[in-house]
Design a protein around this motif. Structure first.
Motif, short mmCIF file in Angstrom:
data_model
loop_
_atom_site.label_atom_id
_atom_site.label_comp_id
_atom_site.label_asym_id
_atom_site.label_seq_id
_atom_site.Cartn_x
_atom_site.Cartn_y
_atom_site.Cartn_z
N PHE A 159 0.85 -1.18 0.00
CA PHE A 159 0.00 0.00 0.00
C PHE A 159 0.89 1.24 0.00
O PHE A 159 1.83 1.34 0.80
CB PHE A 159 -0.93 0.00 1.23
CG PHE A 159 -2.01 -1.03 1.14
CD1 PHE A 159 -3.24 -0.73 0.58
CD2 PHE A 159 -1.78 -2.32 1.60
CE1 PHE A 159 -4.24 -1.70 0.49
CE2 PHE A 159 -2.77 -3.29 1.51
CZ PHE A 159 -4.00 -2.98 0.96
N ASP A 174 -1.82 4.79 1.95
CA ASP A 174 -1.50 4.13 3.20
C ASP A 174 -1.52 5.15 4.32
O ASP A 174 -0.83 6.17 4.27
CB ASP A 174 -0.10 3.49 3.09
CG ASP A 174 0.20 2.53 4.23
OD1 ASP A 174 -0.34 2.74 5.33
OD2 ASP A 174 0.98 1.59 4.02
N CYS A 175 -2.32 4.84 5.38
CA CYS A 175 -2.44 5.81 6.47
C CYS A 175 -1.17 5.91 7.31
O CYS A 175 -0.94 6.91 8.00
CB CYS A 175 -3.62 5.45 7.37
SG CYS A 175 -3.46 3.83 8.18
N ASN A 182 -0.88 -1.87 9.12
CA ASN A 182 -2.03 -1.00 8.89
C ASN A 182 -1.85 -0.14 7.66
O ASN A 182 -0.74 0.31 7.36
CB ASN A 182 -2.25 -0.09 10.12
CG ASN A 182 -2.59 -0.88 11.36
OD1 ASN A 182 -3.65 -1.47 11.45
ND2 ASN A 182 -1.67 -0.90 12.32
N HIS A 183 -2.99 0.09 6.95
CA HIS A 183 -2.97 0.99 5.80
C HIS A 183 -4.26 1.82 5.71
O HIS A 183 -4.28 2.86 5.08
CB HIS A 183 -2.76 0.21 4.50
CG HIS A 183 -3.74 -0.90 4.28
ND1 HIS A 183 -3.52 -2.17 4.76
CD2 HIS A 183 -4.94 -0.94 3.67
CE1 HIS A 183 -4.55 -2.94 4.44
NE2 HIS A 183 -5.43 -2.22 3.78
N THR A 184 -5.35 1.34 6.31
CA THR A 184 -6.58 2.12 6.30
C THR A 184 -6.64 3.04 7.51
O THR A 184 -5.95 2.83 8.51
CB THR A 184 -7.82 1.20 6.32
OG1 THR A 184 -7.89 0.52 7.59
CG2 THR A 184 -7.74 0.15 5.21
N ASP A 185 -7.52 4.04 7.42
CA ASP A 185 -7.68 4.95 8.56
C ASP A 185 -8.21 4.19 9.78
O ASP A 185 -7.83 4.49 10.92
CB ASP A 185 -8.65 6.07 8.19
CG ASP A 185 -8.06 7.02 7.16
OD1 ASP A 185 -6.82 7.07 7.05
OD2 ASP A 185 -8.84 7.71 6.46
N GLU A 186 -9.08 3.20 9.54
CA GLU A 186 -9.60 2.41 10.65
C GLU A 186 -8.50 1.62 11.34
O GLU A 186 -8.44 1.53 12.57
CB GLU A 186 -10.70 1.46 10.16
CG GLU A 186 -11.96 2.15 9.68
CD GLU A 186 -11.82 2.75 8.29
OE1 GLU A 186 -10.77 2.49 7.64
OE2 GLU A 186 -12.72 3.49 7.86
N ASP A 204 -5.24 -3.95 10.32
CA ASP A 204 -5.56 -4.37 8.95
C ASP A 204 -4.91 -5.70 8.61
O ASP A 204 -5.43 -6.47 7.80
CB ASP A 204 -5.10 -3.31 7.95
CG ASP A 204 -5.88 -2.01 8.08
OD1 ASP A 204 -7.11 -2.09 8.32
OD2 ASP A 204 -5.29 -0.93 7.95
#
Length: 453
Positions: A159, A174-175, A182-186, A204
């Motif tokens: 990502f 990628d956040c 992790n790559h999503t805001d969640e 993630d």
């Protein structure tokens, strides 16, 4: 003027007047036709014809006037202008006169072609393109200077961040490009390990540095669904089964302690490591009862000693003649405190002393070359089925023979206080070594045997 000249003059006059004609002794006719077409950006044509005929006697004349053609094209559309004029010239014979004139003029020019858009990566950006320039025309994901400079996947999780465009080839954004989990805001907001047991939830992805998901992130003793069960009085697999496997499969809980043959699982309380060493590999012992270092104590090598009294050649220390000393004898370790002859916490050796002339066969001396912490003692026997040395140290220290640090047999003095002249020369003796203190250590010993003059 002549007849011919007169005829031409009359014909010309008739043509100019546009009227009819008179005939006396000759006749004349005139016809005139003309058409004009003019179209902007197309073709303009003009044609005119005049003819006159006069006959007088055997002479005749013919005249054809002017024919003109003009073609014009709007330069704003084609960039070309063409004009063609045709004029009749005159040729005269005795019978006929013809005149024809042709003139053609062409003026032309071509407008410069418009610039061509060059877009190698087909992203709509490039040299001379309507959307604008491209900083990297081989990468459809970037066209701005910022995109070309910052588009990256630093944590190698596939990502990306900092790109102008994301698609199946470059997923993103990628956040947190420093966290492969992790790559999503969640994910960036919710990936946590609240109970700090090393297992995570809300991520993630779960990787070596962040395993999970934790089936109960409020319970430090519980991890993932397929967590490895360890001997600690807890259920690691969220199934509620506490230490359900054989001890050898759950132990050790940490590391790989050496030389352990068998484990025991006996946690003192939930959450406490309950692995204990039940048995060690041959010649190894868990002297300190600490499972973290396994069986750390190497005991006596029974290729050089015996665990029980016997005449096996492996345990023979040697033969000692007068004036000799045995050097570099085996080093031994007995882990447990003495538990009595024949009960295992002991090492056995034997040695020969050839008899020479008595009472001058010398003095036998057995003691320790090394005795760590003064933890060891030994006993001397004439035979495996006999009591410790009779009529010797036992006389001074009592039946059962005292634990000795040194034993000697002096054959030079028949009046020796320890031995009487009736004592048989000890041509073969058996030596039992045992521990008397500090059984939680791996202290060792080494015997020394000599025969003085």
């Amino acid at each position: 003027m002549g007849r011919i000249g007169l005829v031409l003059a009359i014909a010309s006059l008739a043509a100019c007047s546009g009227g009819g004609g008179e005939t006396e002794s000759m006749s004349g006719s005139e016809s005139s036709s003309g058409s004009t077409a003019a179209t902007e950006g197309s073709t303009e044509t003009a044609t005119g014809t005049a003819s006159a005929t006069a006959t007088a006697g055997t002479e005749s004349g013919s005249a054809t006037g002017t024919t003109g053609t003009s073609t014009t094209t709007d330069p704003s559309e084609t960039g070309t202008s063409t004009t063609t004029d045709t004029t009749t010239t005159t040729s005269t014979t005795d019978a006929t006169t013809t005149t024809t004139t042709t003139s053609t003029t062409t003026m032309g020019g071509t407008d410069t072609d418009a610039p061509v858009c060059v877009d190698a990566d087909s992203d709509g950006y490039g040299d001379n393109c309507d959307l604008g320039p491209d900083c990297d025309d081989n990468d459809p994901h970037n066209h701005t200077e910022e995109g070309c400079a910052n588009c990256a996947d630093a944590d190698a999780d596939t990502f990306w961040t900092g790109c102008d465009l994301y698609d199946d080839e470059k997923l993103g954004p990628d956040c947190d490009d420093d966290d492969a989990a992790n790559h999503t805001d969640e994910g960036c907001a919710n990936c946590v390990d609240i109970d700090m047991d090393g297992y995570w939830v809300g991520c993630d992805a779960y990787i070596d540095g962040k395993p999970g998901p934790d089936c109960d992130d409020d319970n430090q003793g519980v991890g993932v669904e397929d967590g490895v069960e360890v001997c600690n009085g807890l259920s690691e697999n969220c199934a509620g089964e506490i230490d359900p496997l054989p001890a050898d499969q759950m132990c050790p809980t940490k590391g790989d302690p050496p030389n352990v043959a068998q484990w025991q699982c006996d946690p003192p309380e939930p959450g406490v490591d309950g692995c204990k060493v039940l048995a060690c590999d041959m010649y190894w012992h868990d002297a300190n009862a600490n499972p973290s270092d396994g069986c750390e104590c190497l005991s006596t090598d029974y290729s050089e000693a015996l665990p029980a009294c016997g005449e096996d050649g492996l345990a023979k220390l040697g033969t000692v003649s007068k004036g000799q000393e045995l050097l570099d004898l085996p080093k031994g370790v007995v882990v447990d405190i003495d538990n009595g002859v024949g009960n295992g916490a002991e090492d056995w050796y034997w040695v020969e002393f050839p008899e020479q002339s008595r009472p001058s066969s010398g003095t036998i001396i057995v003691d320790f070359a090394a005795n760590d912490g003064a933890d060891y003692r030994f006993e001397v026997f004439r035979g495996c089925d006999e009591a410790p040395w009779a009529n010797g140290l036992a006389t001074a220290f009592g039946a059962g023979a005292p634990p000795a640090l040194e034993w000697s047999f002096n054959d030079t003095n028949v009046n020796n206080a320890k031995y009487s002249n009736q004592v048989v020369w000890p041509s073969k003796v058996f030596i039992r070594v045992f521990r008397v203190q500090n059984d939680s250590t791996c202290s060792g010993y080494q015997l020394r045997v000599r025969r003085q003059n």
